[in-house]
Motif scaffolding. Structure first.
Motif, PDB file in Angstrom:
ATOM      1  N   LEU A   1      11.247  -1.031  -2.284  1.00 45.06           N
ATOM      2  CA  LEU A   1      10.131  -0.254  -2.333  1.00 45.06           C
ATOM      3  C   LEU A   1      10.637   1.045  -2.238  1.00 45.06           C
ATOM      4  O   LEU A   1       9.691   1.809  -2.211  1.00 45.06           O
ATOM      5  N   ASP A   2      12.037   1.271  -2.187  1.00 44.48           N
ATOM      6  CA  ASP A   2      12.599   2.622  -2.181  1.00 44.48           C
ATOM      7  C   ASP A   2      11.984   3.504  -1.124  1.00 44.48           C
ATOM      8  O   ASP A   2      11.548   4.523  -1.191  1.00 44.48           O
ATOM      9  N   CYS A   3      12.064   2.776  -0.086  1.00 46.17           N
ATOM     10  CA  CYS A   3      11.615   3.813   1.344  1.00 46.17           C
ATOM     11  C   CYS A   3      12.727   3.505   2.259  1.00 46.17           C
ATOM     12  O   CYS A   3      13.431   2.469   2.126  1.00 46.17           O
ATOM     13  N   PRO A   4      12.704   4.205   3.430  1.00 44.57           N
ATOM     14  CA  PRO A   4      13.679   4.117   4.553  1.00 44.57           C
ATOM     15  C   PRO A   4      13.527   2.913   5.331  1.00 44.57           C
ATOM     16  O   PRO A   4      12.278   2.339   5.277  1.00 44.57           O
ATOM     17  N   ARG A   5      14.397   2.078   5.826  1.00 45.71           N
ATOM     18  CA  ARG A   5      14.338   1.196   6.620  1.00 45.71           C
ATOM     19  C   ARG A   5      13.327   1.351   7.680  1.00 45.71           C
ATOM     20  O   ARG A   5      13.607   2.362   8.320  1.00 45.71           O
ATOM     21  N   ASN A   6      12.690   0.422   8.054  1.00 49.96           N
ATOM     22  CA  ASN A   6      11.691   0.615   9.330  1.00 49.96           C
ATOM     23  C   ASN A   6      10.527   1.520   8.977  1.00 49.96           C
ATOM     24  O   ASN A   6       9.781   1.942  10.000  1.00 49.96           O
ATOM     25  N   SER A   7      10.367   1.934   7.689  1.00 46.40           N
ATOM     26  CA  SER A   7       9.202   2.565   7.509  1.00 46.40           C
ATOM     27  C   SER A   7       7.860   1.842   7.606  1.00 46.40           C
ATOM     28  O   SER A   7       8.044   0.446   7.437  1.00 46.40           O
ATOM     29  N   PRO A   8       6.993   2.462   7.807  1.00 45.96           N
ATOM     30  CA  PRO A   8       5.566   1.574   8.204  1.00 45.96           C
ATOM     31  C   PRO A   8       5.027   0.788   6.637  1.00 45.96           C
ATOM     32  O   PRO A   8       4.941   1.736   5.986  1.00 45.96           O
ATOM     33  N   LEU A   9       4.895  -0.351   6.703  1.00 48.80           N
ATOM     34  CA  LEU A   9       4.301  -0.962   5.767  1.00 48.80           C
ATOM     35  C   LEU A   9       2.888  -1.548   6.127  1.00 48.80           C
ATOM     36  O   LEU A   9       2.824  -2.030   7.520  1.00 48.80           O
ATOM     37  N   LEU A  10       2.106  -2.129   5.096  1.00 43.67           N
ATOM     38  CA  LEU A  10       0.771  -2.816   5.315  1.00 43.67           C
ATOM     39  C   LEU A  10       1.031  -4.138   4.863  1.00 43.67           C
ATOM     40  O   LEU A  10       1.258  -4.145   3.492  1.00 43.67           O
ATOM     41  N   ARG A  11       0.954  -5.352   5.730  1.00 43.44           N
ATOM     42  CA  ARG A  11       1.067  -6.614   5.089  1.00 43.44           C
ATOM     43  C   ARG A  11      -0.211  -7.377   4.955  1.00 43.44           C
ATOM     44  O   ARG A  11      -1.078  -7.305   5.976  1.00 43.44           O
TER      45      ARG A  11
ATOM     46  N   HIS B   1       3.069  -6.665   0.754  1.00 44.89           N
ATOM     47  CA  HIS B   1       3.380  -5.405   1.370  1.00 44.89           C
ATOM     48  C   HIS B   1       3.157  -4.132   0.678  1.00 44.89           C
ATOM     49  O   HIS B   1       3.715  -4.081  -0.410  1.00 44.89           O
ATOM     50  N   TYR B   2       2.576  -3.349   1.356  1.00 48.23           N
ATOM     51  CA  TYR B   2       2.173  -2.000   0.651  1.00 48.23           C
ATOM     52  C   TYR B   2       2.912  -1.097   1.031  1.00 48.23           C
ATOM     53  O   TYR B   2       2.837  -0.700   2.237  1.00 48.23           O
ATOM     54  N   ALA B   3       3.659  -0.158   0.285  1.00 49.94           N
ATOM     55  CA  ALA B   3       4.360   0.867   0.645  1.00 49.94           C
ATOM     56  C   ALA B   3       3.279   1.994   0.894  1.00 49.94           C
ATOM     57  O   ALA B   3       2.330   2.185   0.430  1.00 49.94           O
ATOM     58  N   PRO B   4       3.806   3.230   1.762  1.00 59.27           N
ATOM     59  CA  PRO B   4       2.771   4.121   2.365  1.00 59.27           C
ATOM     60  C   PRO B   4       2.545   5.101   1.030  1.00 59.27           C
ATOM     61  O   PRO B   4       3.508   5.154   0.431  1.00 59.27           O
ATOM     62  N   GLY B   5       1.404   5.692   1.107  1.00 61.50           N
ATOM     63  CA  GLY B   5       1.199   6.805   0.145  1.00 61.50           C
ATOM     64  C   GLY B   5       0.754   6.428  -1.347  1.00 61.50           C
ATOM     65  O   GLY B   5       0.339   7.279  -2.060  1.00 61.50           O
ATOM     66  N   VAL B   6       0.633   5.145  -1.637  1.00 60.94           N
ATOM     67  CA  VAL B   6       0.147   4.900  -3.037  1.00 60.94           C
ATOM     68  C   VAL B   6      -1.352   4.221  -2.989  1.00 60.94           C
ATOM     69  O   VAL B   6      -2.340   5.092  -3.567  1.00 60.94           O
ATOM     70  N   PHE B   7      -1.387   3.104  -2.075  1.00 63.08           N
ATOM     71  CA  PHE B   7      -2.756   2.767  -2.136  1.00 63.08           C
ATOM     72  C   PHE B   7      -3.828   3.397  -1.151  1.00 63.08           C
ATOM     73  O   PHE B   7      -3.004   3.286   0.088  1.00 63.08           O
ATOM     74  N   SER B   8      -5.073   3.212  -1.115  1.00 61.35           N
ATOM     75  CA  SER B   8      -5.778   3.600   0.010  1.00 61.35           C
ATOM     76  C   SER B   8      -6.909   2.325   0.068  1.00 61.35           C
ATOM     77  O   SER B   8      -7.522   2.214  -0.945  1.00 61.35           O
ATOM     78  N   LEU B   9      -6.614   1.781   1.161  1.00 62.66           N
ATOM     79  CA  LEU B   9      -7.362   0.217   1.443  1.00 62.66           C
ATOM     80  C   LEU B   9      -8.581   0.794   2.181  1.00 62.66           C
ATOM     81  O   LEU B   9      -8.476   1.341   3.188  1.00 62.66           O
ATOM     82  N   THR B  10      -9.699   0.182   2.075  1.00 61.95           N
ATOM     83  CA  THR B  10     -10.939   0.497   2.387  1.00 61.95           C
ATOM     84  C   THR B  10     -11.630  -0.751   2.693  1.00 61.95           C
ATOM     85  O   THR B  10     -11.629  -1.737   1.698  1.00 61.95           O
ATOM     86  N   VAL B  11     -12.542  -1.074   3.485  1.00 65.63           N
ATOM     87  CA  VAL B  11     -13.460  -2.012   3.994  1.00 65.63           C
ATOM     88  C   VAL B  11     -14.744  -1.646   4.192  1.00 65.63           C
ATOM     89  O   VAL B  11     -15.032  -0.588   4.848  1.00 65.63           O
ATOM     90  N   HIS B  12     -15.904  -2.307   3.511  1.00 67.47           N
ATOM     91  CA  HIS B  12     -17.233  -2.088   3.564  1.00 67.47           C
ATOM     92  C   HIS B  12     -17.727  -2.730   4.934  1.00 67.47           C
ATOM     93  O   HIS B  12     -17.806  -4.074   4.836  1.00 67.47           O
ATOM     94  N   ARG B  13     -17.902  -2.003   5.993  1.00 69.93           N
ATOM     95  CA  ARG B  13     -18.451  -2.446   7.178  1.00 69.93           C
ATOM     96  C   ARG B  13     -19.986  -2.363   7.557  1.00 69.93           C
ATOM     97  O   ARG B  13     -20.433  -1.432   7.294  1.00 69.93           O
ATOM     98  N   LEU B  14     -20.606  -3.712   7.796  1.00 72.53           N
ATOM     99  CA  LEU B  14     -21.997  -3.236   8.108  1.00 72.53           C
ATOM    100  C   LEU B  14     -22.574  -3.863   9.276  1.00 72.53           C
ATOM    101  O   LEU B  14     -21.943  -4.796   9.943  1.00 72.53           O
TER     102      LEU B  14
END
Length: 264
Positions: A205-215, A234-247
């Motif tokens: 993912l071309d990121c530093p080791r131990n960078s935060p990822l979302l699995r 595994h999502y690298a930081p800075g590209v995806f914006s993940l949202t959830v519609h909560r009711l």
């Protein structure tokens, strides 16, 4: 007056944080162009009146934030502005489908697409025997040339066998199952967990080791309730914006249903 002065000093941010914010602002407002090489560490340290160890900590934080990249023995460079892909997690869509919907440039690198042994926990999730083989697909998904997601997908062999073992072309796994394998996907429950990048994932993912990822891990089921796909992304930081519609449910309605259940 002296007390007020002390309070103001206590409320001020540490110098290192002020410098970090200033450098970040200069990067984001266009003072430094994408891919431009930043001044050397000694020059930067003198400019802001900080020590080089403090500067290195600041640069490490900016690198984790995806604003810069450091090349050993060469220098520090501003990373190109990344496309943001918005994906709503309460809709069951694949990564490639989300990128396409965002009208971003999609590139998929297939690292592996083969039949072989799978781990026991994957076999259990797919309700297969411990020693089962399955079709495994590993991919790196890039958005505008930037590595965004590492995907690992596993499909039970009976699904492919029933469809005559169609070839996989590297596109959407969901579309492959629906169009090529004739499977009606019903959806599944996704488990989301913050993790850090291993040595291998950091390289991919071309990121530093131990960078935060979302699995994100999900077992997809067919309309018949049969597990047909295990996906781990595994999502690298800075590209995806993940949202959830909560009711928010009406609490009186919930209480009423609970009381009715207790009486039953």
């Amino acid at each position: 007056m002296g007390q007020e002065s002390n309070i103001r000093r206590e409320q001020r941010q540490p110098l290192s944080e002020e410098v970090r914010q200033q450098i970040a602002a200069e990067i984001t407002d266009g003072t430094y162009a994408p891919n431009e090489k930043l001044p050397s560490e000694p020059e930067f340290a003198r400019r802001y009146g900080i020590s080089r160890p403090t500067l290195r900590e600041i640069l490490s934080g900016l690198e984790r934030d995806g604003l810069i990249r450091r090349v050993h023995g060469v220098g520090t460079f501003v990373t190109p502005k990344r496309t943001r892909v918005n994906s709503v997690l309460d809709l069951d869509i694949g990564v490639t489908e989300a990128v396409t919907a965002a009208k971003a440039n999609l590139n998929v690198e297939v690292l592996d697409a083969s039949i072989g042994k799978i781990k026991k926990w994957i076999a259990a999730a797919l309700e297969l025997p411990d020693d089962a083989e399955a079709f495994r697909v590993e991919r790196i998904i890039r958005v505008d040339g930037v590595p965004a997601t590492h995907g690992y997908d596993v499909i039970p062999l009976p699904i492919l066998e029933a469809a005559g073992f169609p070839s996989y072309d590297g596109g959407s796994i969901y579309q492959f199952l629906e169009s090529r394998c004739g499977v009606h996907l019903l959806g599944g429950v996704a488990e989301i967990e913050p993790v850090v990048a291993s040595v291998r994932l950091a390289k991919l993912l071309d990121c530093p080791r131990n960078s935060p990822l979302l699995r994100l891990e999900q077992t997809e089921r067919s309309a018949g309730g049969v597990p047909v796909l295990l996906s781990q992304e595994h999502y690298a930081p800075g590209v995806f914006s993940l949202t959830v519609h909560r009711l928010r449910r009406d609490r009186t309605d919930v209480a009423g249903r609970r009381a009715k259940s207790d009486r039953g």
